[in-house]
Design a protein around this motif. Sequence first.
Motif, PDB file in Angstrom:
ATOM      1  N   PRO A 151       1.196   0.183  -9.554  1.00 15.81           N
ATOM      2  CA  PRO A 151      -0.035   0.976  -9.513  1.00 15.81           C
ATOM      3  C   PRO A 151       0.127   2.265 -10.319  1.00 15.81           C
ATOM      4  N   PRO A 152      -0.932   2.906 -10.652  1.00 11.99           N
ATOM      5  CA  PRO A 152      -2.294   2.604 -10.237  1.00 11.99           C
ATOM      6  C   PRO A 152      -2.902   1.515 -11.106  1.00 11.99           C
ATOM      7  N   LEU A 153      -3.867   0.831 -10.543  1.00 11.57           N
ATOM      8  CA  LEU A 153      -4.583  -0.210 -11.275  1.00 11.57           C
ATOM      9  C   LEU A 153      -5.949   0.318 -11.701  1.00 11.57           C
ATOM     10  N   PHE A 154      -5.936   1.582 -12.094  1.00  8.97           N
ATOM     11  CA  PHE A 154      -7.107   2.231 -12.675  1.00  8.97           C
ATOM     12  C   PHE A 154      -6.621   3.346 -13.602  1.00  8.97           C
ATOM     13  N   ARG A 155      -7.490   3.725 -14.529  1.00 10.04           N
ATOM     14  CA  ARG A 155      -7.195   4.822 -15.453  1.00 10.04           C
ATOM     15  C   ARG A 155      -8.417   5.734 -15.510  1.00 10.04           C
ATOM     16  N   ALA A 156      -8.168   7.014 -15.753  1.00  5.44           N
ATOM     17  CA  ALA A 156      -9.240   8.000 -15.898  1.00  5.44           C
ATOM     18  C   ALA A 156      -8.990   8.809 -17.163  1.00  5.44           C
ATOM     19  N   VAL A 157      -9.986   8.833 -18.037  1.00  8.05           N
ATOM     20  CA  VAL A 157      -9.899   9.590 -19.285  1.00  8.05           C
ATOM     21  C   VAL A 157     -11.151  10.451 -19.391  1.00  8.05           C
ATOM     22  N   LEU A 158     -10.962  11.712 -19.697  1.00 12.45           N
ATOM     23  CA  LEU A 158     -12.062  12.641 -19.870  1.00 12.45           C
ATOM     24  C   LEU A 158     -12.130  13.029 -21.341  1.00 12.45           C
ATOM     25  N   LEU A 159     -13.261  12.741 -21.966  1.00 14.74           N
ATOM     26  CA  LEU A 159     -13.482  13.098 -23.363  1.00 14.74           C
ATOM     27  C   LEU A 159     -14.304  14.381 -23.410  1.00 14.74           C
ATOM     28  N   LYS A 160     -13.772  15.408 -24.027  1.00 17.67           N
ATOM     29  CA  LYS A 160     -14.498  16.672 -24.161  1.00 17.67           C
ATOM     30  C   LYS A 160     -15.251  16.658 -25.488  1.00 17.67           C
ATOM     31  N   LEU A 161     -16.579  16.782 -25.419  1.00 18.86           N
ATOM     32  CA  LEU A 161     -17.400  16.816 -26.621  1.00 18.86           C
ATOM     33  C   LEU A 161     -17.792  18.239 -26.979  1.00 18.86           C
ATOM     34  N   GLU A 162     -18.145  18.992 -25.968  1.00 17.79           N
ATOM     35  CA  GLU A 162     -18.514  20.408 -26.079  1.00 17.79           C
ATOM     36  C   GLU A 162     -18.044  21.072 -24.797  1.00 17.79           C
ATOM     37  N   THR A 163     -18.182  22.371 -24.725  1.00 15.78           N
ATOM     38  CA  THR A 163     -17.815  23.079 -23.501  1.00 15.78           C
ATOM     39  C   THR A 163     -18.603  22.542 -22.317  1.00 15.78           C
TER      40      THR A 163
ATOM     41  N   VAL B 290       0.850  -1.182   0.000  1.00 13.30           N
ATOM     42  CA  VAL B 290       0.000   0.000   0.000  1.00 13.30           C
ATOM     43  C   VAL B 290       0.890   1.238   0.000  1.00 13.30           C
ATOM     44  N   PHE B 291       0.696   2.089  -0.980  1.00  9.92           N
ATOM     45  CA  PHE B 291       1.466   3.322  -1.099  1.00  9.92           C
ATOM     46  C   PHE B 291       0.798   4.422  -0.280  1.00  9.92           C
ATOM     47  N   ASP B 292       1.603   5.264   0.327  1.00  8.51           N
ATOM     48  CA  ASP B 292       1.058   6.388   1.094  1.00  8.51           C
ATOM     49  C   ASP B 292       0.422   7.421   0.184  1.00  8.51           C
ATOM     50  N   ASN B 293       1.026   7.606  -0.988  1.00  3.99           N
ATOM     51  CA  ASN B 293       0.566   8.640  -1.901  1.00  3.99           C
ATOM     52  C   ASN B 293       0.650   8.095  -3.321  1.00  3.99           C
ATOM     53  N   LEU B 294      -0.350   8.390  -4.109  1.00  4.05           N
ATOM     54  CA  LEU B 294      -0.352   7.974  -5.504  1.00  4.05           C
ATOM     55  C   LEU B 294      -1.099   9.042  -6.304  1.00  4.05           C
ATOM     56  N   PRO B 295      -0.371   9.841  -7.077  1.00  6.86           N
ATOM     57  CA  PRO B 295      -1.044  10.891  -7.844  1.00  6.86           C
ATOM     58  C   PRO B 295      -1.964  10.302  -8.912  1.00  6.86           C
ATOM     59  N   VAL B 296      -3.081  10.970  -9.107  1.00  8.11           N
ATOM     60  CA  VAL B 296      -4.068  10.548 -10.097  1.00  8.11           C
ATOM     61  C   VAL B 296      -3.786  11.267 -11.412  1.00  8.11           C
ATOM     62  N   SER B 297      -3.790  10.506 -12.479  1.00 14.47           N
ATOM     63  CA  SER B 297      -3.637  11.081 -13.809  1.00 14.47           C
ATOM     64  C   SER B 297      -5.002  11.097 -14.489  1.00 14.47           C
ATOM     65  N   LEU B 298      -5.441  12.270 -14.898  1.00 11.04           N
ATOM     66  CA  LEU B 298      -6.690  12.415 -15.651  1.00 11.04           C
ATOM     67  C   LEU B 298      -6.315  12.878 -17.052  1.00 11.04           C
ATOM     68  N   VAL B 299      -6.386  11.948 -17.993  1.00  9.58           N
ATOM     69  CA  VAL B 299      -6.047  12.251 -19.386  1.00  9.58           C
ATOM     70  C   VAL B 299      -7.271  12.897 -20.035  1.00  9.58           C
ATOM     71  N   GLU B 300      -7.058  13.978 -20.747  1.00  6.02           N
ATOM     72  CA  GLU B 300      -8.169  14.650 -21.417  1.00  6.02           C
ATOM     73  C   GLU B 300      -7.963  14.597 -22.923  1.00  6.02           C
ATOM     74  N   LEU B 301      -9.000  14.162 -23.619  1.00  5.27           N
ATOM     75  CA  LEU B 301      -8.991  14.122 -25.078  1.00  5.27           C
ATOM     76  C   LEU B 301     -10.104  15.031 -25.590  1.00  5.27           C
ATOM     77  N   ASP B 302      -9.756  15.939 -26.459  1.00  3.96           N
ATOM     78  CA  ASP B 302     -10.723  16.894 -26.994  1.00  3.96           C
ATOM     79  C   ASP B 302     -11.290  16.347 -28.301  1.00  3.96           C
ATOM     80  N   LEU B 303     -12.569  16.020 -28.281  1.00  7.46           N
ATOM     81  CA  LEU B 303     -13.252  15.513 -29.476  1.00  7.46           C
ATOM     82  C   LEU B 303     -14.167  16.575 -30.077  1.00  7.46           C
TER      83      LEU B 303
END
Length: 178
Positions: A120-132, A77-90
């Motif tokens: 780790p991390p054993l999860f991924r986060a991706v944000l798809l931008k469709l409109e504002t 177990v890690f004390d700290n693990l930064p989250v990466s939120l990848v953003e793709l503009d569609l």
Amino acid sequence: LPAPRNGNLPLSYAQQRLWFLDQLEPENPFYNTPLVFRLRGNLNRTSLQAALQDIVIRHEVLRTAFCNDDGQPRQVVFDNLPVSLVELDLSHLPTDDREAAIRANASREAQTPFLDLSQPPLFRAVLLKLETDEHVLLLTFHHIVIDGWSMSVLMRELTFSYNTHCGGEVNDLPPLPI
């Protein structure tokens, strides 16, 4: 009750099974758990990033690696693990092509294996931008860190934390008792 997270931390029976299956067939996306959420309205990306980080801080399993120690699995177990939120503009795509792009990105995320459970991390986060004011959030977890019951907890706490950050308040979720 909360216990020290150093030394040899065993896996739950379900985690042992998933770890063993991963050892037999590594880099298999079969145990990916994808979640897709359409978000409408003004999105505060900074608050979303902070809310995801809150969830990782709150739930140690999301900061956990599953290591092979001479053929035996153990948790780290890690004390700290930064989250990466990848953003793709569609938003540049024609409206008719956006749904296909959402499906393609969601499928790609769901089919991309976690290559090493000890990293780790054993999860991924991706944000798809469709409109504002329209986005799609893709969250992909390895099943070793989430189950069906946990998904509702995750979404409830993520929503609460996001709204709290948007309001400029302090996240006051009570400490986990276990």
